[in-house]
Design a protein around this motif. Structure first.
Motif, short mmCIF file in Angstrom:
data_model
loop_
_atom_site.label_atom_id
_atom_site.label_comp_id
_atom_site.label_asym_id
_atom_site.label_seq_id
_atom_site.Cartn_x
_atom_site.Cartn_y
_atom_site.Cartn_z
N ARG A 189 9.61 -3.70 12.34
CA ARG A 189 10.67 -4.70 12.51
C ARG A 189 10.42 -5.55 13.75
N GLU A 190 10.00 -4.90 14.83
CA GLU A 190 9.74 -5.63 16.07
C GLU A 190 8.53 -6.55 15.93
N ILE A 191 7.50 -6.08 15.20
CA ILE A 191 6.32 -6.92 14.96
C ILE A 191 6.71 -8.13 14.14
N ALA A 192 7.54 -7.93 13.11
CA ALA A 192 7.99 -9.04 12.27
C ALA A 192 8.73 -10.07 13.10
N ARG A 193 9.58 -9.59 14.01
CA ARG A 193 10.32 -10.48 14.88
C ARG A 193 9.38 -11.26 15.80
N GLU A 194 8.39 -10.55 16.35
CA GLU A 194 7.44 -11.15 17.28
C GLU A 194 6.60 -12.24 16.61
N LEU A 195 6.18 -11.97 15.36
CA LEU A 195 5.29 -12.90 14.66
C LEU A 195 6.05 -13.87 13.76
N ALA A 196 7.37 -13.72 13.68
CA ALA A 196 8.21 -14.59 12.86
C ALA A 196 7.80 -14.55 11.39
N VAL A 197 7.61 -13.32 10.89
CA VAL A 197 7.28 -13.13 9.48
C VAL A 197 8.21 -12.05 8.91
N ALA A 198 8.15 -11.87 7.60
CA ALA A 198 8.99 -10.87 6.97
C ALA A 198 8.45 -9.47 7.26
N GLU A 199 9.35 -8.49 7.33
CA GLU A 199 8.93 -7.11 7.60
C GLU A 199 8.00 -6.61 6.49
N LYS A 200 8.24 -7.06 5.26
CA LYS A 200 7.38 -6.67 4.14
C LYS A 200 5.95 -7.16 4.37
N THR A 201 5.82 -8.35 4.95
CA THR A 201 4.50 -8.89 5.26
C THR A 201 3.81 -8.04 6.30
N VAL A 202 4.55 -7.59 7.29
CA VAL A 202 4.00 -6.74 8.34
C VAL A 202 3.50 -5.43 7.75
N LYS A 203 4.28 -4.84 6.84
CA LYS A 203 3.86 -3.59 6.21
C LYS A 203 2.53 -3.77 5.48
N THR A 204 2.36 -4.91 4.84
CA THR A 204 1.09 -5.19 4.16
C THR A 204 -0.04 -5.28 5.16
N HIS A 205 0.19 -5.98 6.27
CA HIS A 205 -0.84 -6.08 7.31
C HIS A 205 -1.20 -4.71 7.87
N VAL A 206 -0.18 -3.90 8.14
CA VAL A 206 -0.42 -2.56 8.69
C VAL A 206 -1.25 -1.73 7.73
N SER A 207 -0.92 -1.78 6.44
CA SER A 207 -1.69 -1.03 5.44
C SER A 207 -3.14 -1.49 5.41
N ASN A 208 -3.35 -2.81 5.50
CA ASN A 208 -4.71 -3.34 5.50
C ASN A 208 -5.48 -2.91 6.74
N VAL A 209 -4.81 -2.91 7.89
CA VAL A 209 -5.44 -2.49 9.15
C VAL A 209 -5.88 -1.03 9.06
N LEU A 210 -5.00 -0.16 8.60
CA LEU A 210 -5.33 1.27 8.49
C LEU A 210 -6.50 1.48 7.54
N MET A 211 -6.49 0.76 6.44
CA MET A 211 -7.57 0.90 5.45
C MET A 211 -8.91 0.43 6.04
N LYS A 212 -8.92 -0.71 6.70
CA LYS A 212 -10.16 -1.25 7.24
C LYS A 212 -10.71 -0.41 8.39
N LEU A 213 -9.82 0.17 9.17
CA LEU A 213 -10.27 0.99 10.29
C LEU A 213 -10.69 2.39 9.85
N GLY A 214 -10.29 2.79 8.66
CA GLY A 214 -10.61 4.13 8.19
C GLY A 214 -9.80 5.19 8.90
N VAL A 215 -8.56 4.85 9.28
CA VAL A 215 -7.70 5.81 9.96
C VAL A 215 -6.47 6.08 9.11
N GLN A 216 -5.73 7.12 9.50
CA GLN A 216 -4.65 7.60 8.64
C GLN A 216 -3.27 7.13 9.05
N ASP A 217 -3.08 6.79 10.32
CA ASP A 217 -1.73 6.43 10.75
C ASP A 217 -1.78 5.51 11.96
#
Length: 231
Positions: A189-217
């Motif tokens: 929620r705080e990231i969405a506020r900071e970047l002025a995007v929807a929280e759903k968009t942030v969740k997508t970005h977070v999922s992509n980051v975790l997948m690309k980095l090969g980490v779990q959380d």
């Protein structure tokens, strides 16, 4: 058998560590160094699996030793074991390639387990060290003076980049922003506020980051950001 090298400028500390570690069936203390320069020479000649490294030493300190090791092949896993309580030392040590960070008041049994954990390819932080890197309460569990935090990850994902190489993972500019905010402890929620995007968009970005980095959380992603200078 795990081959251990101890690097500390206090003879009493080295002797105490050797005496206790030699009692373990799966640990073999192969050498001792009184400073970083001696540690580098012994790493070359003894090929230890794990280096217990103090940060404050004469001639060449712990961070300098880590920096020299970063340019070598077949280096040992480095577990920082220091009496220094400065939280500003944690992130530079991780960026320089340390696989763990503990303080000398650690329980002996915990230290033995830490050596095994680091040798097994995991990243390990004392709770105080974890708190210095990850300030958000959602990534810190209950802590006591004898607790330690282990973070099992893909070792390649948390390895510092080799000299001349770019980041390990091909993140977009927006994903880098999200990763930096994760490392600073922000919620979705705080990231969405900071970047002025929807929280759903942030969740997508977070999922992509975790997948690309090969980490779990998020904790592992934050450690990646610290190790690679992205936070």
């Amino acid at each position: 058998m795990i081959r251990v090298l101890i690097a500390d400028d206090h003879p009493v500390v080295r002797q105490g560590l050797r005496t206790f570690l030699d009692l373990q069936d799966d640990l073999d203390v192969v050498g001792e160094a009184a400073d970083g320069a001696e540690a580098l020479a012994l790493v070359e000649s003894l090929a230890p699996d794990v280096l217990l490294l103090d940060l404050r030493m004469p001639v060449l300190d712990g961070l300098g030793t880590l920096a020299r090791l970063a340019g070598r092949e077949d280096v040992p896993r480095v577990l920082v074991l220091t009496s220094v309580g400065d939280p500003e030392d944690v992130a530079p040590a991780l960026r320089a390639g340390a696989a763990g960070f503990l303080y000398k008041d650690v329980d002996p049994g915990t230290l033995v387990q830490a050596i095994r954990t680091v040798h097994g390819g995991q990243v390990l932080l004392a709770p105080e060290a974890a708190g210095a890197v990850l300030s958000a309460s959602q990534v810190q569990g209950p802590q006591t003076s004898q607790d330690f935090r282990t973070v099992p990850v893909n070792p390649a994902a948390l390895s510092p980049p080799r000299r001349g190489e770019g980041p390990v993972a091909p993140l977009t500019g927006r994903e880098r922003q999200v990763l930096a905010l994760i490392a600073s402890g922000r919620s979705n929620r705080e990231i969405a506020r900071e970047l002025a995007v929807a929280e759903k968009t942030v969740k997508t970005h977070v999922s992509n980051v975790l997948m690309k980095l090969g980490v779990q959380d998020r904790t592992q992603a934050a450690l990646y950001a610290v190790r690679h200078g992205l936070a």
